[in-house]
Design a protein around this motif. Structure first.
Motif, PDB file in Angstrom:
ATOM      1  N   UNK A   1       0.825  -1.209   0.000  1.00  0.00           N
ATOM      2  CA  UNK A   1       0.000   0.000   0.000  1.00  0.00           C
ATOM      3  C   UNK A   1       0.858   1.258   0.000  1.00  0.00           C
ATOM      4  N   UNK A   2       1.864   1.305   0.846  1.00  0.00           N
ATOM      5  CA  UNK A   2       2.620   2.542   1.051  1.00  0.00           C
ATOM      6  C   UNK A   2       3.763   2.730   0.062  1.00  0.00           C
ATOM      7  N   UNK A   3       4.339   1.631  -0.407  1.00  0.00           N
ATOM      8  CA  UNK A   3       5.522   1.745  -1.263  1.00  0.00           C
ATOM      9  C   UNK A   3       5.270   1.296  -2.695  1.00  0.00           C
ATOM     10  N   UNK A   4       4.059   0.828  -2.979  1.00  0.00           N
ATOM     11  CA  UNK A   4       3.761   0.392  -4.328  1.00  0.00           C
ATOM     12  C   UNK A   4       4.412  -0.922  -4.707  1.00  0.00           C
TER      13      UNK A   4
ATOM     14  N   UNK B   1      13.781  14.810   5.282  1.00  0.00           N
ATOM     15  CA  UNK B   1      13.378  13.544   5.887  1.00  0.00           C
ATOM     16  C   UNK B   1      13.244  12.490   4.785  1.00  0.00           C
ATOM     17  N   UNK B   2      13.411  11.218   5.131  1.00  0.00           N
ATOM     18  CA  UNK B   2      13.367  10.172   4.096  1.00  0.00           C
ATOM     19  C   UNK B   2      11.973  10.062   3.484  1.00  0.00           C
TER      20      UNK B   2
ATOM     21  N   UNK C   1       7.926   7.614  -1.363  1.00  0.00           N
ATOM     22  CA  UNK C   1       6.953   7.658  -2.460  1.00  0.00           C
ATOM     23  C   UNK C   1       6.229   9.002  -2.438  1.00  0.00           C
ATOM     24  N   UNK C   2       5.833   9.455  -3.623  1.00  0.00           N
ATOM     25  CA  UNK C   2       5.030  10.674  -3.754  1.00  0.00           C
ATOM     26  C   UNK C   2       3.690  10.285  -4.376  1.00  0.00           C
ATOM     27  N   UNK C   3       2.627  10.807  -3.816  1.00  0.00           N
ATOM     28  CA  UNK C   3       1.277  10.489  -4.283  1.00  0.00           C
ATOM     29  C   UNK C   3       0.622  11.712  -4.910  1.00  0.00           C
TER      30      UNK C   3
ATOM     31  N   UNK D   1       4.897  10.502   1.140  1.00  0.00           N
ATOM     32  CA  UNK D   1       4.367   9.521   2.085  1.00  0.00           C
ATOM     33  C   UNK D   1       4.622   9.931   3.530  1.00  0.00           C
ATOM     34  N   UNK D   2       5.384  11.018   3.725  1.00  0.00           N
ATOM     35  CA  UNK D   2       5.584  11.558   5.076  1.00  0.00           C
ATOM     36  C   UNK D   2       4.607  12.687   5.384  1.00  0.00           C
TER      37      UNK D   2
END
Length: 732
Positions: A62-65, A214-215, A218-220, A361-362
């Motif tokens: 879900x979070x990282x594809x 910050x690390x 992913x960008x949504x 994702x942050x």
């Protein structure tokens, strides 16, 4: 005249429907917040039901594809089935978005016969992840032959599974992609997911160039869609064949009071409508749709519903659920929602504003200017990428909102013009002009407003006004694509927007990469960024316009700037699969040329089918309703004139009216004959047929309507068999 038997549509109970108890729901708490997302198999539910290692693996998807490991599918399916059955579900369906513009589903039972005369509940990982649907009757635009029927659905694990409840059934709905047996996308979800992956990769390149604090993994693309719609009494709706067939009135004289006073806008919501809205919201809350806003719109009987932002694929699923819920709940209140872009001539139509932004994702909004915007070079890169994308692919954006219904809105003084331009507001426009000069030094401040009364607070003042005439406007921390029609599935324009911004981000990142070199200093980075952005703005500033999009002078100015002005959907759709469009989709692996060609064909075919249905309906309504009413009125008027003259009285006004009636009836017959003639064509090529409809059929339909509307104003109300605008545009 058309009257409701009891003032509330077809309901005959003595109790008003909005006073009655809502449909029985499972007990999950007495407050709305306790019920929110209770019909969704979401992260909270999964965390409680899945082993920790399975849940962690799923969340990486879900979070990282990342791809979902096949070995955990059975575990998830078992937990999902248990949850669904506990909530009363007997069937499941792979819920997808074919190229029809709506949703589709095939229900399968959980029940499987055992060897002992009973049944067991069965739902495996294979059944969850992949399904098979007969694809033969879904539009493909030439991607496959009709006899090639096999199609596959594939679970979109990033969009939550949910329950749909009816009076005596509960169904587990699994959001899926839909592809042919050879893998071509037959839906709107697959290219959307591809575009989100491509956009994330491009945005991550830019973030790495700037060394994010910050690390970020992913960008949504994040989306929120405002939905406008009309509400009518359902019995009046079904007395209008044009509304029932076409979702818009094909004839109708203007009422004495329409929207002239603009007293409906943000007015007090009628109790019956408010009760309907509350039921819709309650059901949407249970489905996890974050509905936030409801209000009256400008036109009488027009309203709006809008949600919070969400990741684009979830927002697109939720937008489809919003439209389905609006339709499903309305019969409880004797109402019928109309989502068409222009149900009533002379009355504002309905749009769907697509609010679009980028988020890490942050949780960082990459289109938030923040304080001292002129120093926020990362934001300015993303801003300039959007500007470049919209300028370079304005034709593609225009084509993404093209439809027969939207042709009635775009370019009128109720919606943005067909010219795609960007409104930035005073502050950003000032910074962009500084960037173009190569040396941004300041950020315009808004200050405060003193309202002049001691009891009122100082109000922070924005640095610029909003522009409701712009098709693509920056509104603080997002862009609002205002040109969509109200029936649109937002997944397609979102896919287009994601893809063209992906290209622009890569182009800027390439230039920045070359300029930065190895281990650049902060000063060199800033110098390179200013230089690259200055050149980008000079190349694409023609698309920036902060003025009045309704002003005729803008049409002339846009032409001087060389901006495309595709005034109708046929012109726009012809350009959809241009070489530039094919290249941008292919390069970023969002759509192949064949997949794009199929969409161009399907959209053109849909335009033709909608317009021909409208033309046939208009011909039928005028021939079987309007003309008989007008002729009866003519006959009665002649009899009244004869009776008057029989007693030696003169009534020249009546004679004049009869002469006008005869003239209009003749004109109506003539225009119907003209409509018959233009409808007797043998064209089959979608493009040729669409152009023929635009140039020949639509003008004749307008002529027929003009005569019919004048007749409505003359014919006695008791002889006119269609509900009028005056009657329909009031929700009792």
């Amino acid at each position: 005249m058309h009257r409701l038997s009891n003032g509330v549509g077809t309901t005959t109970n003595s109790t008003e429907p909005w006073d009655a108890a809502p449909p029985k729901q499972p007990a999950r708490g007495s407050h709305v917040q306790d019920e929110y997302a209770c019909d969704v198999f979401n992260e909270r539910e999964m965390q409680q039901r899945l082993p920790k290692n399975v849940f962690r693996s799923f969340m990486r998807t879900v979070q990282l594809g990342k791809s979902l490991p096949p070995e955990i599918a059975d575990v998830i399916a078992s937990a999902m089935k248990e949850w669904a059955v506990e909530n009363g579900a007997t069937h499941f369906t792979h819920w997808f978005q074919p190229l029809t513009g709506s949703t589709a589903e095939k229900h399968d039972s959980f029940m499987t016969p055992d060897n002992h005369g009973g049944v067991i509940c069965e739902f495996t990982g294979g059944m969850l992840v992949q399904g098979e649907s007969d694809a033969s009757s879904f539009p493909s635009g030439g991607l496959r032959a009709t006899f090639e029927a096999r199609g596959y659905t594939a679970w979109d694990a990033t969009s939550p599974v949910f329950l749909v409840r009816g009076p005596n059934h509960v169904t587990l709905c699994i959001p899926t992609a839909f592809v042919s047996w050879t893998g071509e996308a037959l839906d709107k979800k697959t290219p959307l997911l591809r575009s989100m992956d491509a956009l994330s990769q491009a945005a991550m390149r830019v973030l790495k160039l700037f060394g994010a604090d910050e690390p970020v993994s992913r960008v949504f693309a994040t989306v929120g869609a405002e939905q406008e719609y009309f509400l009518l009494d359902s019995d009046l709706f079904y007395q209008r064949p044009d509304l029932a067939n076409c979702a818009r009135t094909l004839i109708g004289a203007q009422p004495a009071k329409g929207q002239q006073l603009e007293d409906h806008y943000f007015g007090s919501i009628p109790p019956r409508v408010l009760a309907y809205m509350a039921d819709c919201e309650r059901e949407l809350y249970r489905l996890g749709v974050p509905i936030k806003t409801r209000h009256n719109e400008v036109a009488p009987c027009q309203f709006e519903i809008a949600p919070y932002f969400e990741n684009a694929n979830i927002a697109c699923d939720h937008q489809m659920l919003v439209m389905e819920t609006l339709r499903r709940v309305a019969p409880r209140f004797g109402l019928r929602p109309i989502l068409h872009e222009k149900p009533f001539a002379g009355i504002n139509g309905s749009g769907k504003h697509l609010n679009w932004s980028l988020s890490t994702d942050t949780g960082v909004n990459l289109l938030d200017p923040r304080e001292e915007t002129h120093t926020n070079m990362q934001f300015l890169v993303f801003l300039c990428a959007v500007i470049a994308a919209v300028d370079k692919h304005a034709v593609l954006l225009r084509a993404s909102v093209a439809s027969a219904g939207n042709d009635h809105r775009l370019g009128a003084n109720e919606a943005p013009p067909a010219i795609i331009s960007i409104f930035l507001g005073d502050m950003l426009m000032d910074i962009v002009e500084q960037l173009e000069a190569g040396d941004p030094r300041k950020t315009m401040k808004g200050g405060n407003l003193d309202l002049g009364a001691d009891s009122l607070p100082l109000i922070p003042r924005d640095t610029g006004d909003r522009n409701r005439t712009s098709p693509f406007a920056f509104t603080g921390n997002k862009f609002e694509f205002r040109a969509l029609g109200s029936t649109a599935a937002i997944s397609w324009p979102t896919t287009v927007l994601n893809t063209i911004v992906t290209e622009a981000l890569h182009e800027l990142a390439d230039q920045l990469d070359r300029g930065f070199g190895t281990n650049p200093t902060k000063e060199k980075q800033e110098q390179v960024v200013r230089s690259v952005l200055s050149a980008s703005i000079k190349a694409h500033k023609r698309v920036l316009f902060n003025g009045d999009g309704y002003d005729d002078a803008w049409q002339e100015e846009a032409a001087r700037r060389g901006l495309p002005n595709l005034r109708n959907s046929v012109d726009a759709l012809v350009e959809l699969n241009s070489p530039e469009s094919v290249e941008v989709f292919q390069t970023h692996k969002v759509l192949s040329k064949a997949e794009l060609d199929s969409r161009a064909t399907i959209l053109m075919q849909k335009y033709c089918k909608q317009m021909l249905i409208e033309a046939e309906t208009l011909r039928s309504v005028v021939r079987t309703r309007v003309l008989p009413s007008a002729l009866r009125h003519q006959t009665e008027s002649i009899e009244a004139l004869a009776a008057t003259e029989a007693v030696d009285l003169e009534l020249p006004e009546l004679r004049d009216e009869i002469e006008r009636l005869v003239e209009l009836n003749r004109a109506c017959h003539a225009q119907l004959a003209a409509l018959d003639k233009v409808l007797a064509h043998e064209l089959t090529d979608p493009i040729q047929l669409a152009k023929y409809i635009r140039d020949n059929i639509r003008p004749v339909m307008s002529d027929v309507r003009e005569v019919a509307d004048e007749l409505e104003g003359l014919v006695a109300a008791d002889l006119w068999t269609l509900p009028t605008y005056q009657e329909m545009l009031i929700v009792r």
